[in-house]
Design a protein around this motif. Structure first.
Motif, mmCIF file in Angstrom:
data_model
loop_
_atom_site.group_PDB
_atom_site.id
_atom_site.type_symbol
_atom_site.label_atom_id
_atom_site.label_comp_id
_atom_site.label_asym_id
_atom_site.label_seq_id
_atom_site.Cartn_x
_atom_site.Cartn_y
_atom_site.Cartn_z
ATOM 1 N N TRP A 85 1.140 -1.173 0.000
ATOM 2 C CA TRP A 85 -0.083 0.060 0.030
ATOM 3 C C TRP A 85 0.704 1.422 0.064
ATOM 4 N N HIS A 86 1.957 1.169 0.647
ATOM 5 C CA HIS A 86 2.751 2.299 0.771
ATOM 6 C C HIS A 86 3.117 2.685 -0.643
ATOM 7 N N GLU A 87 3.740 1.547 -1.689
ATOM 8 C CA GLU A 87 4.040 1.796 -3.045
ATOM 9 C C GLU A 87 2.752 2.530 -3.849
ATOM 10 N N ARG A 88 1.523 1.927 -3.564
ATOM 11 C CA ARG A 88 0.411 2.258 -4.284
ATOM 12 C C ARG A 88 0.147 3.728 -4.172
ATOM 13 N N GLU A 89 0.722 4.231 -2.530
ATOM 14 C CA GLU A 89 0.438 5.578 -2.143
ATOM 15 C C GLU A 89 1.195 6.383 -2.869
ATOM 16 N N ALA A 90 2.460 5.895 -3.007
ATOM 17 C CA ALA A 90 3.528 6.662 -3.642
ATOM 18 C C ALA A 90 3.175 6.809 -5.158
ATOM 19 N N PHE A 91 2.757 5.802 -5.868
ATOM 20 C CA PHE A 91 2.430 5.901 -7.285
ATOM 21 C C PHE A 91 1.200 6.893 -7.402
ATOM 22 N N ASP A 92 0.157 6.878 -6.381
ATOM 23 C CA ASP A 92 -1.013 7.716 -6.517
ATOM 24 C C ASP A 92 -0.472 9.309 -6.286
ATOM 25 N N LEU A 93 -0.063 9.405 -5.189
ATOM 26 C CA LEU A 93 0.210 11.060 -5.038
ATOM 27 C C LEU A 93 1.577 11.495 -5.569
ATOM 28 N N VAL A 94 2.538 10.887 -5.853
ATOM 29 C CA VAL A 94 3.841 11.438 -6.499
ATOM 30 C C VAL A 94 3.887 11.136 -7.782
ATOM 31 N N GLY A 95 3.333 9.682 -8.078
ATOM 32 C CA GLY A 95 3.632 9.274 -9.613
ATOM 33 C C GLY A 95 4.851 8.692 -10.035
ATOM 34 N N ILE A 96 5.300 7.593 -8.927
ATOM 35 C CA ILE A 96 6.456 6.740 -9.112
ATOM 36 C C ILE A 96 5.909 5.306 -9.787
ATOM 37 N N LYS A 97 6.380 4.996 -10.888
ATOM 38 C CA LYS A 97 5.658 3.657 -11.179
ATOM 39 C C LYS A 97 6.617 2.598 -10.468
ATOM 40 N N PHE A 98 6.008 1.569 -9.926
ATOM 41 C CA PHE A 98 6.715 0.275 -9.144
ATOM 42 C C PHE A 98 6.797 -0.778 -10.038
ATOM 43 N N LEU A 99 7.816 -1.048 -10.775
ATOM 44 C CA LEU A 99 7.773 -2.241 -11.458
ATOM 45 C C LEU A 99 7.711 -3.546 -10.652
ATOM 46 N N GLY B 54 -2.562 10.957 -14.807
ATOM 47 C CA GLY B 54 -1.272 11.422 -14.881
ATOM 48 C C GLY B 54 -1.261 12.719 -13.893
ATOM 49 N N SER B 55 -2.181 13.022 -13.175
ATOM 50 C CA SER B 55 -1.959 13.997 -12.172
ATOM 51 C C SER B 55 -1.785 13.519 -10.700
ATOM 52 N N HIS B 56 -0.734 14.069 -10.322
ATOM 53 C CA HIS B 56 -0.286 13.351 -9.072
ATOM 54 C C HIS B 56 -0.222 14.502 -7.900
ATOM 55 N N PRO B 57 -1.095 14.624 -7.010
ATOM 56 C CA PRO B 57 -1.165 15.744 -6.120
ATOM 57 C C PRO B 57 0.075 16.171 -5.259
ATOM 58 N N LEU B 58 0.835 15.168 -4.880
ATOM 59 C CA LEU B 58 2.020 15.607 -4.058
ATOM 60 C C LEU B 58 3.291 16.200 -4.801
ATOM 61 N N ARG B 59 3.111 16.353 -6.168
ATOM 62 C CA ARG B 59 4.288 17.003 -6.964
ATOM 63 C C ARG B 59 4.160 18.421 -6.835
ATOM 64 N N LYS B 60 5.113 18.857 -6.465
ATOM 65 C CA LYS B 60 5.259 20.379 -6.123
ATOM 66 C C LYS B 60 4.654 21.330 -7.091
ATOM 67 N N ASP B 61 4.497 20.944 -8.547
ATOM 68 C CA ASP B 61 3.913 21.738 -9.590
ATOM 69 C C ASP B 61 2.527 21.131 -9.843
ATOM 70 N N TYR B 62 1.981 20.656 -8.878
ATOM 71 C CA TYR B 62 0.406 20.236 -8.982
ATOM 72 C C TYR B 62 -0.522 21.258 -8.954
ATOM 73 N N LYS B 63 -1.418 21.335 -9.982
ATOM 74 C CA LYS B 63 -2.442 22.281 -9.934
ATOM 75 C C LYS B 63 -3.730 21.540 -9.902
ATOM 76 N N ASN B 64 -4.618 22.351 -8.868
ATOM 77 C CA ASN B 64 -6.018 21.706 -8.745
ATOM 78 C C ASN B 64 -6.759 21.867 -10.119
ATOM 79 N N PRO B 65 -7.626 20.477 -10.312
ATOM 80 C CA PRO B 65 -8.659 20.698 -11.426
ATOM 81 C C PRO B 65 -9.663 21.605 -10.908
#
Lengths: 163, 371, 177, 191
Positions: free
Chosen positions: C125-139, C156-167
């Motif tokens: 779940w930690h990896e799923r979270e990192a994928f969801d919020l930061v956008g790192i793909k885990f092979l 392709g929009s990942h909220p915890l990226r620093k340049d994230y923009k709200n929809p």
């Protein structure tokens, strides 16, 4: 609104005593949907426990929306949850009342600024009758909100839809 | 005769009568037998980590309250410890003692809700009422101390927001002596009740190696029989000065690591918390609780990971600082989030009604699962 | 009980170039940087080796390092180009009582990290979270879906990226205040 | 068979034990607070509705900056010399007209962080907890005591004052420029 809408919607018949009776019945048995969202839900639970005792006002938690008259939105409503709440609200029979409990349900609360996943106020999805501020509100504050709601119901008219 | 039935998918939640918040479980069932459980989270995702990046260090504290809202003191403390470690702040003795006392009181209050809702889910409503009645005592102590009932914002980086109330010591002592007797009442009312035991013993057995591999912590791990408690195994603050036991699941009513063990570990933990409070309450040194609070919180560049033993398990804060007044990244390792992962493993092969008992015995708080 | 330097040396002996660097300068904890495509092998070694016994993964966090170039995209919003995304692994050994922090960094545009889900179960779940919020793909992750955000959240929009923009809107509900 | 009877007996016995405990509670005093009639005395540190004593406010904006949820908005207008704004109760001289002091109590998270930095202790949390409303707009509390006309007047005064000052400055500058270099080359004109 209910039973007597159509018959009396334009007549000048005096139905004040009937109104009073209906309102009295409604306000003294507000069955709420037992439904907690976040921190405020714990205070809502505390309100229905021995110290504050929601039952004194005829508030009994029901587990299904089909039997509930009121829904207390107790906590942060996220975008993922908002659609579900709307569905729950639609499943409730009329007349139905909504108490928005706590800052988050009122307008997003502490999460209004950067909350990309928080609905900024439950009133964007469903109409609210009483706003209870607090984060979380004291149980007394929730009781006071309920008394306000009872006041509102007491002055309702059968002829006019107000909810 | 064997009846062939088709498997069915049943949705539990996100609105559901059990008192654990907005969690959706996708159950795959064969008749009444649960084949698979898939939890769907995120119904309470409140973007804590994004908010933390936009706040100054001291402004994050009120938000940490709202993670695990049943144990807000622990959350405050974990965060404060992390920032203190990053900045190298040594807090005064008085602060340490007060922190230990309030955190242990909070542990009792949190376990009361946990036990109560676990029992209420199964059908025993009276203990729920009694536990909430006793919880009000703790809440009133906290309200005297810092003014809030649930979300305290009490433990700040380097100190406390208020000194203790003049009546604090007296009230805590009263509570300790009162509650010691009341735990026995709870035991007789619920713990040894045969019906309750039937519902929880031998249900949801969590073997030790699975528990460690899944990263379970807190009562969920100790119920499986390992005395692993961060207060002793990775001591922080002044816990090494107190004498207390770590209750573990012994399989008194069934196998080691079943729901009843996890329940019972919580009851015994409340006793141990009372013991710690008793040892600490008489030795609060004099002093100023705000003397170590930095004027401006601006930690050096670096990363820090601290963990404390929250009522639900190991609460970790991972903070990256880039040398500014705002944290660069705050990640919370929430105990419920990790403990919930094991649910799928536990529910396999049990009946649908047992899912609620198992969920109650893991004791999750959705506020910190979703953050 | 081993300190970070000893662990680093042992890893270096066993994995060579896959173990990149040891950062001891941070005020609180030493960080060992590892190759993102070898992290599962390093993890397996750390978990099973008798001197290590890192049987519990305390925390796994995805981080947007925001060390790229800040540029303006077509409609004038700030975005970050280049740089890296990182994953931090905090390990602890219940039996030997030592801790270590690992770090992997992958390029921001196409961040791929090997999953450690089959080494430590709780990484799932930690990896799923990192994928969801930061956008790192885990092979080789068995079930890499969004976990916090709704499944139909913008691709392709990942909220915890620093340049994230709200929809502006999600399913007809206005998102900004 | 033996276990069956044993279990049955245990079931009955433990239920009876529980019933004995609950029966005892019939004779303990009730803990329920009869809320609308009886109200608990709030502890002195209680954190409920925010209140601003606007007479003491100097408009320093520190509470708004301390607020993690930014629910406080303060607008100020500088006073012009000669205007007497009075002093606060702890003797600080006021220099700003507080034209707007709004607290959106619906956003407030009751963390009390705004109370500590206030230099005049004019913002504090009261023990009022009963303030639910039928409309959301009524939860925005406006504390500024100035009416709209007054605010406009103040703004106008300041503008006038600034314009005068500018004019004076310009005149002084022009005079200064004119004096030392009487025959400076003419400015290259743009058009």
């Amino acid at each position: 609104m209910g039973l007597l809408d159509k018959e009396f919607s334009d007549g000048n018949i005096v139905i004040a005593p009937v109104e009073d009776l209906f309102n009295w019945a409604r306000l003294s048995s507000i069955w709420q949907l037992g439904f907690g969202l976040a921190c405020c839900a714990i205070e809502m639970m505390a309100t229905s426990m021995s110290h504050y005792d929601f039952d004194r006002f005829g508030v009994i938690p029901r587990n299904t929306p089909r039997q509930a008259d009121a829904i207390i939105i107790s906590g942060t409503v996220t975008l993922k949850m908002a659609t579900r709440i709307k569905r729950l609200y639609e499943q409730m029979p009329a007349p139905k009342y909504i108490i928005s409990m706590g800052s988050c349900a009122n307008c997003g609360g502490p999460y209004w600024e950067h909350g990309y996943h928080v609905l900024k106020g439950i009133d964007r999805v469903i109409p609210v009758d009483v706003y209870v501020p607090g984060c979380p509100p004291r149980p007394e504050a929730l009781l006071e909100g309920l008394l306000k709601l009872q006041d509102k119901i007491r002055n309702e008219s059968l002829r006019k839809k107000s909810a | 005769m064997s009846l062939k039935t088709e498997t069915m998918v049943l949705n539990m939640g996100p609105q559901h009568p059990s008192t654990h918040g907005v969690l959706r479980l996708e159950l795959k069932i064969d008749g009444e037998l649960v084949l698979d459980v898939k939890p769907h989270l995120g119904y309470l995702h409140r973007c804590f980590e994004k908010h933390a990046e936009a706040m100054q260090y001291n402004q994050v504290v009120p938000y940490t309250d709202r993670l695990d809202y049943l144990a807000a003191m622990g959350n405050n403390w974990g965060y404060a410890l992390a920032v203190e470690k990053l900045m190298g702040i040594q807090v005064p003795e008085r602060v340490e003692y007060i922190r230990v006392i309030v955190a242990e009181l909070q542990r009792i209050a949190s376990h009361q809700v946990a036990l109560g809702s676990n029992a209420a889910d199964i059908g025993a409503f009276t203990p729920f009422l009694y536990l909430f009645r006793d919880r009000e005592h703790i809440l009133s102590i906290f309200e005297d101390t810092c003014g809030a009932r649930m979300l305290y914002n009490y433990i700040w980086v380097g100190g406390l927001s208020h000194d203790i109330h003049p009546d604090f010591v007296k009230k805590v002592k009263e509570f300790v002596s009162y509650y010691k007797a009341t735990i026995i009442e709870l035991d007789n009312l619920l713990s040894y009740n045969k019906i309750f035991i039937e519902r929880t013993a031998n249900i949801g057995v969590l073997p030790l190696d699975t528990a460690i591999n899944f990263g379970a912590s807190g009562p969920a791990l100790r119920g499986s029989g390992i005395p692993f408690d961060l207060r002793r195994d990775d001591p922080y603050s002044i816990y090494d000065r107190f004498d207390f036991e770590i209750p573990v699941g012994k399989g008194l009513q069934g196998q080691v690591g079943d729901c009843w063990d996890r329940y019972y570990v919580r009851v015994r933990e409340m006793e141990q918390s009372l013991r710690i409070i008793e040892q600490a309450i008489d030795h609060i040194p004099e002093g100023d609780v705000q003397s170590a609070i930095p004027k401006r919180i601006k930690p050096p560049k670096g990363t820090v990971y601290t963990r404390i033993e929250n009522p639900r398990g190991e609460l970790g804060y991972f903070i990256i600082s880039d040398g500014n007044t705002n944290p660069f990244r705050v990640k919370v390792r929430a105990p419920s989030f990790v403990n919930l992962e094991v649910l799928g493993e536990l529910c396999k092969g049990h009946l649908v009604a047992d899912v609620i008992a198992i969920l109650g015995s893991i004791d999750i708080v959705l506020g910190e699962v979703d953050r | 009980m081993k300190n970070a330097e000893e662990i680093f040396n042992i890893l270096k002996d066993n994995f060579g170039d896959a173990v990149i660097a040891l950062d001891k300068d941070t005020p609180t904890e030493a960080v060992i940087t590892v190759d993102p495509l070898k992290i599962h092998l390093v993890g397996e070694f750390l978990r099973t080796n008798e001197d290590m016994m890192f049987d519990s993964l305390m925390c796994l966090s995805g981080v947007d390092d925001a060390n790229g170039k800040k540029v303006k995209d077509a409609d004038g919003t700030d975005i970050i180009e280049g740089g890296t995304l990182s994953v931090y692994y905090h390990l602890h050994s219940v039996s030997l009582k030592h801790k270590i922090t690992l770090k992997v960094s992958a390029p921001r545009e196409d961040a791929k990290v090997e999953s450690v889900e089959n080494v430590w179960k709780c990484a799932d779940w930690h990896e799923r979270e990192a994928f969801d919020l930061v956008g790192i793909k885990f092979l080789n992750h068995p079930d890499l879906r969004r976990i916090m955000m709704p499944y139909d959240w913008e691709e392709g929009s990942h909220p915890l990226r620093k340049d994230y923009k709200n929809p502006e809107f999600y399913q007809g509900m206005k998102v900004p205040y | 068979m033996k276990t069956y009877f044993r279990n049955t007996w245990l079931g009955i016995y433990t239920v009876l034990v529980g019933m004995k405990i609950t029966f005892k509670h019939l004779f303990t005093p009730a803990v329920t607070i009869q809320y609308p009639e009886v109200k608990l005395k709030m502890p002195d540190r209680v954190r409920n509705r925010l209140y601003v004593n606007i007479d003491d406010c100097i408009g320093c904006d520190q509470c708004a900056r301390a607020c993690p949820v930014s629910c406080i908005t303060i607008d100020t207008v500088k006073s012009i010399p000669g205007e007497d704004l009075g002093t606060t109760s702890n003797g600080k001289k006021k220099a700003l007209w507080v034209t707007k002091f709004d607290i959106d109590i619906a956003k407030c998270c009751f963390c009390q962080l705004c109370v500590f930095p206030c230099p005049t202790e004019c913002i504090y949390m009261t023990d009022v907890y009963e303030f639910s409303e039928y409309e959301r707009e009524r939860l925005v509390y406006k504390f500024s005591s100035l009416t709209e006309e007054e605010v406009n007047q103040k703004k106008l005064n300041l503008e006038k004052f600034q314009a005068e000052k500018e004019a004076q400055k310009a005149a002084a500058a022009a005079a200064a420029a004119a004096k030392p270099k009487p025959d400076a080359p003419a400015q290259p004109s743009a058009n």
